[in-house]
Design an enzyme around this catalytic site. Structure first.
Site, mmCIF file in Angstrom:
data_model
loop_
_atom_site.group_PDB
_atom_site.id
_atom_site.type_symbol
_atom_site.label_atom_id
_atom_site.label_comp_id
_atom_site.label_asym_id
_atom_site.label_seq_id
_atom_site.Cartn_x
_atom_site.Cartn_y
_atom_site.Cartn_z
ATOM 1 N N SER A 71 0.840 -1.205 0.000
ATOM 2 C CA SER A 71 0.000 0.000 0.000
ATOM 3 C C SER A 71 0.873 1.254 0.000
ATOM 4 C CB SER A 71 -0.888 0.031 1.240
ATOM 5 O OG SER A 71 -1.702 -1.107 1.308
HETATM 6 N N1 SAH Z 1 -0.067 -4.988 4.090
HETATM 7 C C1 SAH Z 1 0.609 -5.392 2.898
HETATM 8 C C2 SAH Z 1 -0.228 -5.110 1.674
HETATM 9 C C3 SAH Z 1 -0.407 -6.359 0.904
HETATM 10 S S1 SAH Z 1 -1.590 -6.334 -0.396
HETATM 11 C C4 SAH Z 1 2.010 -4.791 2.792
HETATM 12 O O1 SAH Z 1 2.387 -3.952 3.597
HETATM 13 O O2 SAH Z 1 2.735 -5.191 1.881
HETATM 14 C C5 SAH Z 1 -2.804 -7.429 0.265
HETATM 15 C C6 SAH Z 1 -2.321 -8.781 0.677
HETATM 16 O O3 SAH Z 1 -3.462 -9.534 1.096
HETATM 17 C C7 SAH Z 1 -1.665 -9.603 -0.428
HETATM 18 O O4 SAH Z 1 -0.388 -9.976 -0.017
HETATM 19 C C8 SAH Z 1 -2.582 -10.806 -0.580
HETATM 20 O O5 SAH Z 1 -1.898 -12.006 -0.890
HETATM 21 C C9 SAH Z 1 -3.215 -10.878 0.794
HETATM 22 N N2 SAH Z 1 -4.479 -11.613 0.823
HETATM 23 C C10 SAH Z 1 -5.438 -11.656 -0.120
HETATM 24 N N3 SAH Z 1 -6.457 -12.439 0.278
HETATM 25 C C11 SAH Z 1 -6.128 -12.919 1.513
HETATM 26 C C12 SAH Z 1 -6.757 -13.789 2.429
HETATM 27 N N4 SAH Z 1 -7.944 -14.360 2.166
HETATM 28 N N5 SAH Z 1 -6.129 -14.060 3.587
HETATM 29 C C13 SAH Z 1 -4.915 -13.503 3.873
HETATM 30 N N6 SAH Z 1 -4.263 -12.682 3.023
HETATM 31 C C14 SAH Z 1 -4.860 -12.394 1.864
#
Ligand code: SAH
Length: 219
Positions: A71
């Site tokens: 993000s």
């Molecule tokens: N907070 C993260 C942003 C990651 S983007 C950072 O600082 O990098 C969102 C993330 O959610 C992705 O890595 C994706 O794989 C994860 N995600 C998507 N669906 C999910 C689920 N059902 N359970 C856990 N993680 C999930």
């Protein structure tokens, strides 16, 4: 100068870029000084792929592999501020990604208080390594479907989702204590950032915080 991309010259350069980014983001979002200091403390360039390091202190999302993105710093600041994270709060994160947001949360509440669930096994593994290397080894990362939360570690003072969810997952709502806080981008292609406070009867007092765009929830 050094050829080592993590050598001392670059480290200094990254540190001043990080300070400038933290100041600009805090001003723009009106985030608390604690949040500003957390942004100034966490080396975002260590969380992004090596080819993206020079862009790490621009206020925008970046690809982190597996079709996912880290993000933008202003979004991390807005979310940390809305959740009003205090030292000692036990926090559940859904969507570890590269671990950056978890590290900012750890800087606010203490790293032993952060529990993060990531759907992608490779991302989870890499995040775990990066967090440990940078001194946030107390953050617990597990691979799985974040919609189930982390029942063994409940109750949480706060829980947030970093991917677009159709609603607050029921198990996650259950795992937040009465008086606790929830935050998630709710919707599909376009989402609303929704903050919720859990009332004594278990219902949620919801507040909308504008339109946002996150990657979709998987699974
Ligand atoms: N907070 C993260 C942003 C990651 S983007 C950072 O600082 O990098 C969102 C993330 O959610 C992705 O890595 C994706 O794989 C994860 N995600 C998507 N669906 C999910 C689920 N059902 N359970 C856990 N993680 C999930």
């Amino acid at each position: 100068m050094t050829d080592d991309p993590t050598g001392p010259d670059d480290a200094d350069e990254f540190a001043s870029a990080r300070e400038r980014m933290a100041d600009a983001v805090a001003r723009q979002t009106d985030a608390s000084d604690r949040v500003r200091r957390a942004l100034a403390a966490v080396p975002r360039h260590e969380f992004v792929p090596p080819g993206r390091r020079t862009a790490a202190y621009e206020d925008r999302p970046l690809p982190i592999g597996d079709g996912q993105t880290i993000s933008a710093p202003h979004m991390v600041a807005i979310m940390a501020d809305l959740l009003d994270l205090e030292p000692g709060d036990e926090v559940l994160e859904i969507g570890t990604g590269c671990g950056y947001h978890a590290a900012v949360t750890a800087a606010l509440v203490g790293d032993g208080n952060v529990y993060s669930v990531e759907y992608g096994a490779d991302l989870a593994e890499r995040a775990r390594e990066t967090l440990a290397d940078l001194g946030y080894g107390g953050v617990s990362v597990r691979t799985g479907d974040g919609r189930e939360g982390w029942p063994e570690r409940a109750p949480f003072d706060a829980a947030y989702v970093t991917c677009a969810a159709p609603s607050f997952p029921d198990p996650v709502v259950e795992q937040v204590r009465t008086g606790g806080r929830l935050l998630a981008p709710i919707g599909s292609a376009r989402q609303t950032l929704v903050f919720a406070y859990k009332r004594e009867d278990g219902s949620l007092d919801r507040e909308d915080h504008g339109a946002v765009r996150f990657v979709p929830l998987r699974g």
